[in-house]
Design a protein around this motif. Structure first.
Motif, mmCIF file in Angstrom:
data_model
loop_
_atom_site.group_PDB
_atom_site.id
_atom_site.type_symbol
_atom_site.label_atom_id
_atom_site.label_comp_id
_atom_site.label_asym_id
_atom_site.label_seq_id
_atom_site.Cartn_x
_atom_site.Cartn_y
_atom_site.Cartn_z
ATOM 1 N N ASN A 370 0.855 -1.190 0.000
ATOM 2 C CA ASN A 370 0.000 0.000 0.000
ATOM 3 C C ASN A 370 0.889 1.237 0.000
ATOM 4 O O ASN A 370 1.224 1.786 1.051
ATOM 5 C CB ASN A 370 -0.924 -0.003 1.221
ATOM 6 C CG ASN A 370 -1.991 1.069 1.151
ATOM 7 O OD1 ASN A 370 -1.860 2.044 0.398
ATOM 8 N ND2 ASN A 370 -3.054 0.910 1.919
ATOM 9 N N LYS A 372 0.367 4.304 -0.586
ATOM 10 C CA LYS A 372 -0.207 5.509 0.014
ATOM 11 C C LYS A 372 0.055 5.574 1.513
ATOM 12 O O LYS A 372 0.098 6.654 2.094
ATOM 13 C CB LYS A 372 -1.715 5.559 -0.253
ATOM 14 C CG LYS A 372 -2.077 5.747 -1.728
ATOM 15 C CD LYS A 372 -3.585 5.805 -1.921
ATOM 16 C CE LYS A 372 -3.943 5.991 -3.389
ATOM 17 N NZ LYS A 372 -5.407 6.015 -3.605
ATOM 18 N N ARG A 373 0.218 4.410 2.131
ATOM 19 C CA ARG A 373 0.478 4.361 3.571
ATOM 20 C C ARG A 373 1.934 4.016 3.871
ATOM 21 O O ARG A 373 2.270 3.625 4.995
ATOM 22 C CB ARG A 373 -0.452 3.339 4.231
ATOM 23 C CG ARG A 373 -1.930 3.701 4.086
ATOM 24 C CD ARG A 373 -2.822 2.718 4.812
ATOM 25 N NE ARG A 373 -4.224 3.088 4.693
ATOM 26 C CZ ARG A 373 -5.238 2.405 5.231
ATOM 27 N NH1 ARG A 373 -4.978 1.297 5.927
ATOM 28 N NH2 ARG A 373 -6.476 2.804 5.069
ATOM 29 N N GLY A 374 2.771 4.111 2.856
ATOM 30 C CA GLY A 374 4.197 3.859 3.069
ATOM 31 C C GLY A 374 4.605 2.412 3.002
ATOM 32 O O GLY A 374 5.768 2.080 3.261
#
Length: 598
Positions: A370, A372-374
């Motif tokens: 993911n 976007k969440r690192g």
């Protein structure tokens, strides 16, 4: 409009077709702007054929009996129902940019001009009586509704249960929406999904175009049109699929990705959903991930014995890196999961990092990427190495950081499996070096590099033998020993049991074990061609050779072998295929060649 009705009245009056009482009544109707033809037919003063013949003769307009016209299937593409009703016409035929229409008033030039602009066609006008036009319009455009209703009626017997992402419970959509106004859309979407599964499709495409919506299935690597739902249902179908995948139905301008699960006839099947805005609406693509395919062992994938032995020897190693390469859709993931299931034991700690997690495996710790969440491949891989894994599977190596960590993991006692997008096994070595990995590290960490493709399997029920000229066989790579064995080659024909002569696919694999001689070439900075030649001298069976062997065994065609291995070093892409030359000779002799799918 009133002037046309008066013109019809004058024709009937001059011809003496109306008695005084009828003439008076019809004249009053014409004054009010009502249809004279409808009034005459209602009074049964004249029959439809007689009235149509009289008017066409006097108005010099060709007649058409719409009750006897068989409309073509693609007539809805020429003119929408709304446009036909607005113009008061029925489309009959189309040739190039010439559109033939039937109208009850051939002199309404304003409507005809609007119709020319809307369709971009020149018009050929035929005369039909007003009641005939109305009946034909109902028959033509209500057939669309009848077809949809028939499709939905067929859906009633399909046992489909959908597990939606917004809820952990499995919901029976048929029962849950029985009283909903959206139930027909639910049934239609379920039917699209069901038919895709039954067709053994890998992808379902719902594609919006200017005048219609098309549902296509990708079966054995080829796209096939399955149905064309009514255009007005386009947004409803997209919204329903977005709801199933827990996506934002209000967002129509940005791409979205999601997933959902379907249970069909006792099988649980995962779907990956991609929504992409286009100029004519949102296109939705569903990737079908059937976990039943994961039960297959490496022995059943169709590899050559030498390649299978190399692959099994690599996965039995305690540490090192195994790479499966090839283009998208070449079966790399299936091969890796089959290897995972073969290696999986309670004594092993198995961790994967994937984007997305396509199949859920019991006993395997699977990590979803993911960004976007690192949670990137590299970041997840670093964390995984602190989780005491024995075997690590990386869904795909995409960047320098990921491959650097994967190589170091392979050197520190872990068995690493991953994929890479390269054309063949030898070029994978140079790709790794180009990505910044030291050649010594590549040679020390890598156990095996393999390249994979999928070939379509010939249908055994309709395949036909063919003659293959020896000189053509030599051109595409067959040896004299192969030709001396007088093998029987087959061509695709096509029957109700298959898809244009093919039924299913099987994998071909090129394996390059990194032995001492190959390690010396890598460390010495040699190129892909030198590595490839050394591997072939050591017994490596190339992708092209694998494909040709399967064509020689009758599992597939020579054209298919050439199609899937066009990236081979041999310059065979420009050579005429054996099937084409054979069919040409057959045609010259007076025969009729069967169509080859490729």
């Amino acid at each position: 409009m009133i002037s046309f009705h008066r013109r019809v009245l004058r024709i009937l009056e001059e011809g003496g077709y109306l008695d005084p009482s009828a003439l008076k009544e019809v004249s009053a109707a014409a004054t009010r702007g009502e249809s004279v033809t409808a009034m005459v037919l209602q009074r049964k003063t004249m029959s439809e054929p007689d009235l149509l013949g009289v008017l066409c003769e006097r108005l010099a307009v060709p007649p058409v009996d719409l009750d006897r016209v068989e409309f073509q299937p693609d007539v809805h593409e020429w003119m929408s129902e709304e446009l036909a009703k607005r113009a008061g016409c029925v489309p009959i035929a189309k040739m190039g940019t010439l559109l033939t229409i039937a109208v009850s008033n051939p002199f309404d030039v304003v409507k005809q001009d609007d119709l020319r602009i809307a369709t971009g066609c020149e018009l050929r006008v035929c005369l039909a009586l007003e009641p005939q036009v109305q009946r034909a319009m109902d028959r033509l455009y209500k057939k669309e509704e009848q077809d949809l209703n028939q499709l939905l009626d067929d859906q009633d017997d399909h046992d489909i249960t959908v597990k939606e992402q917004k809820d952990d419970e499995v919901t029976d959509l048929g029962a849950a929406t029985a009283d909903s106004q959206d139930a027909p859309i639910v049934k239609l979407v379920n039917m699209i999904i069901y038919q895709g599964i039954k067709s053994k499709a890998s992808d379902i495409h719902v594609e919006p175009f200017e005048k219609r919506v098309v549902v296509r299935y990708r079966v054995d690597g080829s796209m096939h049109e399955a149905m064309s739902p009514p255009k007005r249902l386009q947004n409803s179908i997209a919204s329903r699929l977005k709801i199933m995948a827990a996506l934002d139905i209000a967002e129509k301008k940005r791409p979205q990705d999601g997933k959902f699960q379907v249970k069909v006839e006792g099988r649980q099947i995962d779907f990956r959903v991609s929504v992409l805005p286009t100029v004519h609406g949102e296109k939705v693509v569903l990737r079908i991930l059937d976990s039943s395919n994961l039960g297959r062992s490496l022995d059943t994938l169709g590899f050559e014995p030498r390649a299978l032995a190399d692959f099994k020897a690599a996965i039995d190693a305690p540490y090192g890196m195994i790479l499966v390469t090839g283009p998208t859709g070449s079966g790399k993931t299936t091969t890796l999961y089959s290897a995972v299931k073969e290696m999986l034991t309670p004594e092993m700690n198995f961790v994967t990092v994937e984007d997305p997690v396509e199949y859920q495996l019991e006993g395997v710790n699977q990590v979803q990427v993911n960004p976007k969440r690192g949670m990137t491949f590299a970041g997840a891989l670093r964390s995984i190495l602190r989780q005491d894994p024995d075997i690590v599977m990386v869904g795909e190596i995409r960047d320098t950081e990921t491959i650097d960590i994967a190589v170091k993991a392979a050197l520190t006692g872990h068995l690493v499996l991953s994929t890479l997008h390269t054309n063949d096994a030898a070029s994978t070595i140079t790709r790794m070096c180009d990505m910044g990995v030291d050649p010594f590290m590549v040679s020390s960490s890598t156990l095996l590099v393999s390249a994979q493709r999928l070939m379509r399997r010939l249908c055994e029920h309709c395949r036909a033998p063919m003659d293959a000229p020896a000189e053509r066989l030599r051109e595409i790579g067959y040896t004299d020993e192969d030709i001396d064995g007088k093998p029987t080659f087959f061509r695709a024909v096509g029957c109700p049991r298959c898809n244009a002569g093919y039924a299913g696919r099987f994998a071909i694999l090129e394996t390059l074990p990194i032995r001492d001689d190959i390690k010396r070439l890598i460390v010495g900075g040699k190129g892909a061609l030198d590595i490839r030649n050394a591997a072939v001298d050591a017994g490596m069976i190339t992708l092209r050779r694998c494909a040709l062997l399967n064509a020689m065994r009758g599992r597939s065609t020579i054209d298919e072998a050439l199609r899937v291995t066009l990236d081979d070093r041999r310059k065979v892409g420009e050579a005429e295929t054996v099937e084409a030359s054979t069919e040409a000779e057959h045609a010259t002799a007076g025969g009729a060649p069967a169509a080859e799918a490729d």
